[in-house]
Every structure is written in structure tokens, then in C-alpha cells.
Design a protein around this motif. Structure first.
Motif, PDB file in Angstrom:
ATOM      1  N   GLU A 193       0.833  -1.212   0.000  1.00  0.00           N
ATOM      2  CA  GLU A 193       0.000   0.000   0.000  1.00  0.00           C
ATOM      3  C   GLU A 193       0.862   1.253   0.000  1.00  0.00           C
ATOM      4  OE1 GLU A 193      -2.559  -0.281   3.308  1.00  0.00           O
ATOM      5  OE2 GLU A 193      -3.833  -1.876   2.464  1.00  0.00           O
ATOM      6  N   ARG A 194       1.961   1.210   0.766  1.00  0.00           N
ATOM      7  CA  ARG A 194       2.851   2.363   0.794  1.00  0.00           C
ATOM      8  C   ARG A 194       3.433   2.654  -0.576  1.00  0.00           C
ATOM      9  NH1 ARG A 194       8.486   1.308   3.427  1.00  0.00           N
ATOM     10  NH2 ARG A 194       8.502   0.169   1.456  1.00  0.00           N
ATOM     11  N   ASP A 195       3.875   1.570  -1.274  1.00  0.00           N
ATOM     12  CA  ASP A 195       4.433   1.772  -2.629  1.00  0.00           C
ATOM     13  C   ASP A 195       3.391   2.336  -3.581  1.00  0.00           C
ATOM     14  OD1 ASP A 195       6.814   0.794  -1.660  1.00  0.00           O
ATOM     15  OD2 ASP A 195       6.438  -1.284  -2.350  1.00  0.00           O
ATOM     16  N   GLN A 196       2.134   1.873  -3.436  1.00  0.00           N
ATOM     17  CA  GLN A 196       1.078   2.365  -4.319  1.00  0.00           C
ATOM     18  C   GLN A 196       0.800   3.849  -4.067  1.00  0.00           C
ATOM     19  OE1 GLN A 196      -0.384   0.654  -6.806  1.00  0.00           O
ATOM     20  NE2 GLN A 196      -1.409   2.588  -7.390  1.00  0.00           N
ATOM     21  N   VAL A 197       0.791   4.218  -2.763  1.00  0.00           N
ATOM     22  CA  VAL A 197       0.576   5.632  -2.424  1.00  0.00           C
ATOM     23  C   VAL A 197       1.690   6.500  -2.994  1.00  0.00           C
ATOM     24  CG1 VAL A 197       0.537   7.275  -0.511  1.00  0.00           C
ATOM     25  CG2 VAL A 197      -0.808   5.181  -0.391  1.00  0.00           C
ATOM     26  N   ILE A 198       2.917   6.032  -2.901  1.00  0.00           N
ATOM     27  CA  ILE A 198       4.046   6.791  -3.456  1.00  0.00           C
ATOM     28  C   ILE A 198       3.925   6.932  -4.968  1.00  0.00           C
ATOM     29  CG2 ILE A 198       6.544   6.745  -3.777  1.00  0.00           C
ATOM     30  CD1 ILE A 198       6.770   5.400  -1.033  1.00  0.00           C
ATOM     31  N   ALA A 199       3.530   5.832  -5.647  1.00  0.00           N
ATOM     32  CA  ALA A 199       3.364   5.876  -7.104  1.00  0.00           C
ATOM     33  C   ALA A 199       2.259   6.856  -7.503  1.00  0.00           C
ATOM     34  CB  ALA A 199       3.053   4.470  -7.637  1.00  0.00           C
ATOM     35  N   ASP A 200       1.125   6.812  -6.731  1.00  0.00           N
ATOM     36  CA  ASP A 200       0.030   7.755  -7.027  1.00  0.00           C
ATOM     37  C   ASP A 200       0.483   9.198  -6.844  1.00  0.00           C
ATOM     38  OD1 ASP A 200      -1.587   5.622  -7.590  1.00  0.00           O
ATOM     39  OD2 ASP A 200      -2.541   5.582  -5.602  1.00  0.00           O
ATOM     40  N   ALA A 201       1.268   9.447  -5.800  1.00  0.00           N
ATOM     41  CA  ALA A 201       1.756  10.807  -5.558  1.00  0.00           C
ATOM     42  C   ALA A 201       2.658  11.269  -6.698  1.00  0.00           C
ATOM     43  CB  ALA A 201       2.496  10.870  -4.228  1.00  0.00           C
ATOM     44  N   GLU A 202       3.524  10.361  -7.185  1.00  0.00           N
ATOM     45  CA  GLU A 202       4.396  10.732  -8.294  1.00  0.00           C
ATOM     46  C   GLU A 202       3.588  11.019  -9.571  1.00  0.00           C
ATOM     47  OE1 GLU A 202       7.159   7.575  -8.600  1.00  0.00           O
ATOM     48  OE2 GLU A 202       8.390   8.212  -6.879  1.00  0.00           O
ATOM     49  N   ASP A 203       2.558  10.188  -9.833  1.00  0.00           N
ATOM     50  CA  ASP A 203       1.700  10.426 -10.998  1.00  0.00           C
ATOM     51  C   ASP A 203       0.987  11.784 -10.884  1.00  0.00           C
ATOM     52  OD1 ASP A 203       2.430   8.018 -12.069  1.00  0.00           O
ATOM     53  OD2 ASP A 203       0.679   6.925 -11.317  1.00  0.00           O
ATOM     54  N   ALA A 204       0.519  12.080  -9.674  1.00  0.00           N
ATOM     55  CA  ALA A 204      -0.160  13.371  -9.473  1.00  0.00           C
ATOM     56  C   ALA A 204       0.785  14.534  -9.731  1.00  0.00           C
ATOM     57  CB  ALA A 204      -0.729  13.447  -8.052  1.00  0.00           C
ATOM     58  N   LEU A 205       2.043  14.421  -9.294  1.00  0.00           N
ATOM     59  CA  LEU A 205       3.016  15.473  -9.551  1.00  0.00           C
ATOM     60  C   LEU A 205       3.269  15.660 -11.044  1.00  0.00           C
ATOM     61  CD1 LEU A 205       5.597  14.786  -6.704  1.00  0.00           C
ATOM     62  CD2 LEU A 205       4.026  16.728  -6.877  1.00  0.00           C
ATOM     63  N   ILE A 206       3.367  14.530 -11.767  1.00  0.00           N
ATOM     64  CA  ILE A 206       3.590  14.600 -13.222  1.00  0.00           C
ATOM     65  C   ILE A 206       2.415  15.289 -13.909  1.00  0.00           C
ATOM     66  CG2 ILE A 206       3.810  13.217 -15.317  1.00  0.00           C
ATOM     67  CD1 ILE A 206       5.374  11.159 -13.632  1.00  0.00           C
TER      68      ILE A 206
END
Length: 442
Positions: A193-206
Motif C-alpha cells: 500500500e505504501r508503494d502504491q501511495v508513493i506511485a500515485d503521488a508521483e503520478d499526481a506530480l507529473i
């Protein structure tokens, strides 16, 4: 002394004019008339005087005849030169008319382009607002995701601490294997779940960067549209303002009068407002509102120009035969004020109204002959005199370019022509001010 002089004079006269007798004979009688020397001298002097007078008078008549012939020839040459000059001016006027039509077409095309660009600007501004709203949503989601990520990291840290404690317990108690497996599974899921949250945050930044880039492109595009609109407004409004000022009309008062009395399509434009909140307007919104005000002013200028006599009453071929100002009266020969301009053409040439207005006179008016008076806005009145036929009635509303009569020679005239006047506040002004001012724009 006097007797001797008299005797000598008498002797000289007797020598050149001896005494003569004129006999008058009838059937029964004969008579004579004595012609003395003095009488003969008087008769001779009188005859000589008459002959001299006849010679002088004949010479004067001959000289006057020769001079009149030369004057007529000079007048004919001047007339031919004047007609040639009028033909040149007529050609120039026709060329100006064609240029005015072309300028009007360019002006209409510019207005259409401005309307399209305004629509694009509004659409672009709305899209930009939507993107800004989307960015706000993404930023809110990103902040929530970051908070969730921090919470997940805290949970992972707590689980790791619990795992270490469990590992110590297991080491102390080798029989407790099942709880350790459950904790390991929970730890793996939490890490996922932590990795998924980090990936979502990176996508949002992009996505936020991409939307910021799109906003920058749209702002640049909006700035270009703004510049084009501002240049178009400057090119369109300035000549109209110059035209009114050249005609001596107060532009501020006229625009305010048109604004107060206007009702209909294409009137005053409403300022832009993209938000229902009481926030301060953005620079782009203020810039757009300034453009809308200029477009509103342009529209009011257009309406005012339609109501003022910026046109020529004769559209067919014509000659300017007399201008505004003092001139020699063709009837009396004295000096007299000519309060209009004269257009000469053939009888029946159509005469047109130079602006929208109301007919206040249509009939005979002393020296003007058959005349039409039209009252326009801003206290302006136009007069069309010496017509051969009237085509409008009192109280009738006419538009610019509407036929109101035919050219003629009624009233106090020496030939067929139109006498055209423009009056402001019942005071005659030079109509060429309006005609030339319109030629510079339309």
C-alpha cells in the motif's frame, strides 16, 4: 489794334472761305441765301467735329469688339481648363469612393475577425479557469495522498517495531510461529500500500506539471490574442475619433449621447466576470474588460457615424461648381456668402440622404426652389435645394443612402445643380469638412 486784327482775320477767312450765295429759284420768284465767311467756318468746324466723333466712336467700337473677342477666347480657354480640372477631380473622387468601399470591406472583415477572436478568448479563458480548478483538485488530492503516505510510513514503522518485538519473543519462545507469519503478511500488504501511495503521488506530480505547462501555453496564446485585439482596436477607433474631431464634433459628448439613447443589438458590452466570489479581478480579466470597453466605444462610434452626414449626396458623375464661402453672386455680380457647396450634373440625377434622420421640410422655399430639409442627431441639419422632383414627405424617416429627390434648376439658379448645406445648431458649416473627413476613413 483790335480793328486791324479783326480786319486781318476777316481777310484770311475771305481768302479761304469767300462769301457765297445760295440761290433758291421758283416759278415766279428767285431768292438767295448769303453764306458769310464766319458761317462757313462754323459749318466746317461742326462737320469736322462730327466726322472726328464718328472716327473715334468707330475706333472704340472696333477696339471693344477685338477686346471682347479676346476675352471670350480667354474665357473659353479658362472654361476648358476648368472642365478638365473638374474631370480630374471627378476621377479622383471616384477613386476615393472605390478606396472607401474597399476600406469599409476591410473594416467589416476586421470586425468579424475581432468577434471570432473575442469568442476564442472567452473560450480560452474558460478553459484556463477549468485547468486551474483541476490543478487545485489535484493539489488537494496530492496533499491527502502525502498525508496518507506519511500515515502509512508511520504504520510501517510501528509494524516493524512490533515485528522486532515479536521476533524477540519468538526467539525466546520457539513455539509461537503462527503469529509471526500473520505479522509478516500484514507487513507485506502495508508495504505494498505504501508503494502504491508513493506511485500515485508521483503520478499526481507529473499531471500537475503537465497542466502547469498547458496553462503557460494558454496564457501565452491569450497574450497574443490580447495583443492582436488591442492593435485592431487602436487601428479601428483612432481614425473614427479623428474623423469626428475633424468635423468639429465633441466626441465625448456624442459617444455619451449615443450610449444613453441606444437600444438594440450590438450595444454596450458587459464586462467579464469568471468567478462568483468577491475576489479581485485577474490582470487578464481586467485586460479583457478594457478591450470590451474599446469594442463598445468602437460600436458607439459606428452608430454615431451612421447618424452624422459623413457621405456625399450625389453618387453619379458630377462637377463641383461652387464651394463654401464668399463668392461673386451670379445674378447680381456682388459679393455674397455661399453657405453650401454646389454639385452640377444632368437634370434628374438622383440625390441621396447623407445620414439617418427625419424630413422636416419638403417643398418650395423661395430662392432655394424645391428643397428637402433633414434633421439628424447631434443638432445637425442638411439641406438639398434646387431639386426638380421631391421623393420624400415631411415627418418621413430616411436612412443614409436613401433617395430623397432629383437634381434640377428650380428657384434662384443659373443652371442645373444641387445646392447642399450642413448646419449645426442652425449655423451653416462647410460641408466639405464632413465629406473629406469621411473620405479619410470610409
Amino acid at each position: 489794334m483790335r480793328t486791324r486784327l479783326a480786319i486781318r482775320i476777316h481777310a484770311i477767312l475771305e481768302h479761304y472761305f469767300p462769301e457765297r450765295r445760295l440761290f433758291l429759284k421758283s416759278d415766279t420768284d428767285t431768292r438767295f441765301i448769303r453764306l458769310k465767311s464766319g458761317t462757313q467756318v462754323l459749318a466746317f468746324a461742326g462737320s469736322a467735329a462730327i466726322i472726328a466723333w464718328a472716327i473715334v466712336a468707330t475706333a472704340i467700337l472696333l477696339m471693344d469688339s477685338i477686346g471682347s473677342g479676346n476675352f471670350r477666347e480667354q474665357a473659353k480657354r479658362d472654361q476648358r481648363t476648368y472642365e478638365a480640372r473638374l474631370n480630374v477631380l471627378s476621377g479622383q473622387r471616384d477613386a476615393r469612393a472605390e478606396e472607401a468601399l474597399a476600406a469599409q470591406e476591410r473594416f467589416n472583415a476586421a470586425l468579424d475577425q475581432i468577434s471570432v477572436m473575442q469568442s476564442e478568448l472567452l473560450s480560452s479563458e474558460t478553459r484556463r479557469r477549468e485547468l486551474e480548478t483541476g490543478i487545485e483538485v489535484i493539489q488537494t488530492t496530492l496533499r491527502q495522498t502525502m498525508q496518507d503516505r506519511e500515515a502509512a510510513r508511520a504504520q510501517v514503522t510501528a509494524l516493524e517495531d512490533q515485528t522486532e518485538n515479536v521476533a524477540a519473543l519468538v526467539a525466546a519462545n520457539p513455539g509461537a510461529i503462527a503469529p509471526t507469519e500473520l505479522l509478516a503478511t500484514a507487513l507485506a500488504e502495508t508495504a505494498k500500500e505504501r508503494d502504491q501511495v508513493i506511485a500515485d503521488a508521483e503520478d499526481a506530480l507529473i499531471k500537475a506539471d503537465e497542466m502547469a505547462f498547458q496553462i503557460a501555453l494558454m496564457e501565452e496564446q491569450n497574450d497574443q490574442i490580447f495583443r492582436q485585439l488591442e492593435e485592431a482596436m487602436t487601428v479601428s477607433v483612432a481614425p473614427l475619433d479623428k474623423m469626428f474631431r475633424a468635423a468639429g464634433l465633441p466626441t465625448d459628448r456624442i459617444i455619451e449621447q449615443v450610449r444613453r439613447g441606444y437600444s438594440g443589438q450590438g450595444g454596450p458590452l458587459t464586462p467579464l466576470s469568471f468567478s462568483t466570489r468577491s475576489d479581485e479581478l485577474s490582470p487578464d480579466t481586467m485586460r479583457a474588460n478594457r478591450l470590451l470597453n474599446q469594442m463598445d466605444q468602437l460600436n458607439l462610434y459606428r452608430i454615431a457615424a451612421q447618424k452624422a452626414p459623413f457621405a456625399t449626396p450625389v453618387k453619379s458623375a458630377f462637377r463641383f461648381t461652387s464651394g463654401y464661402g464668399y463668392r461673386r453672386d451670379p445674378k447680381t455680380g456682388g459679393r455674397r456668402m455661399h453657405s453650401g457647396v454646389d454639385f452640377a450634373a444632368s437634370t434628374g440625377t438622383p440625390i441621396y440622404s447623407t445620414a439617418d434622420g427625419v424630413v422636416v421640410h419638403s417643398g418650395w422655399s423661395a430662392g432655394y426652389g424645391r428643397m428637402v430639409k433633414i434633421r439628424h442627431e447631434f443638432g445637425i441639419e442638411t439641406r438639398y435645394a434646387h431639386l426638380s422632383k421631391l421623393r420624400v414627405n415631411v415627418g418621413q424617416r430616411v436612412s443614409r443612402g436613401e433617395r430623397i429627390g432629383d437634381m434640377g434648376a428650380s428657384g434662384r439658379v443659373t443652371g442645373t445643380h444641387l445646392h447642399y448645406e450642413v448646419r449645426v445648431g442652425d449655423k451653416a458649416v462647410n460641408p466639405m469638412i464632413y465629406i473629406k473627413a469621411a473620405n479619410d476613413v470610409f
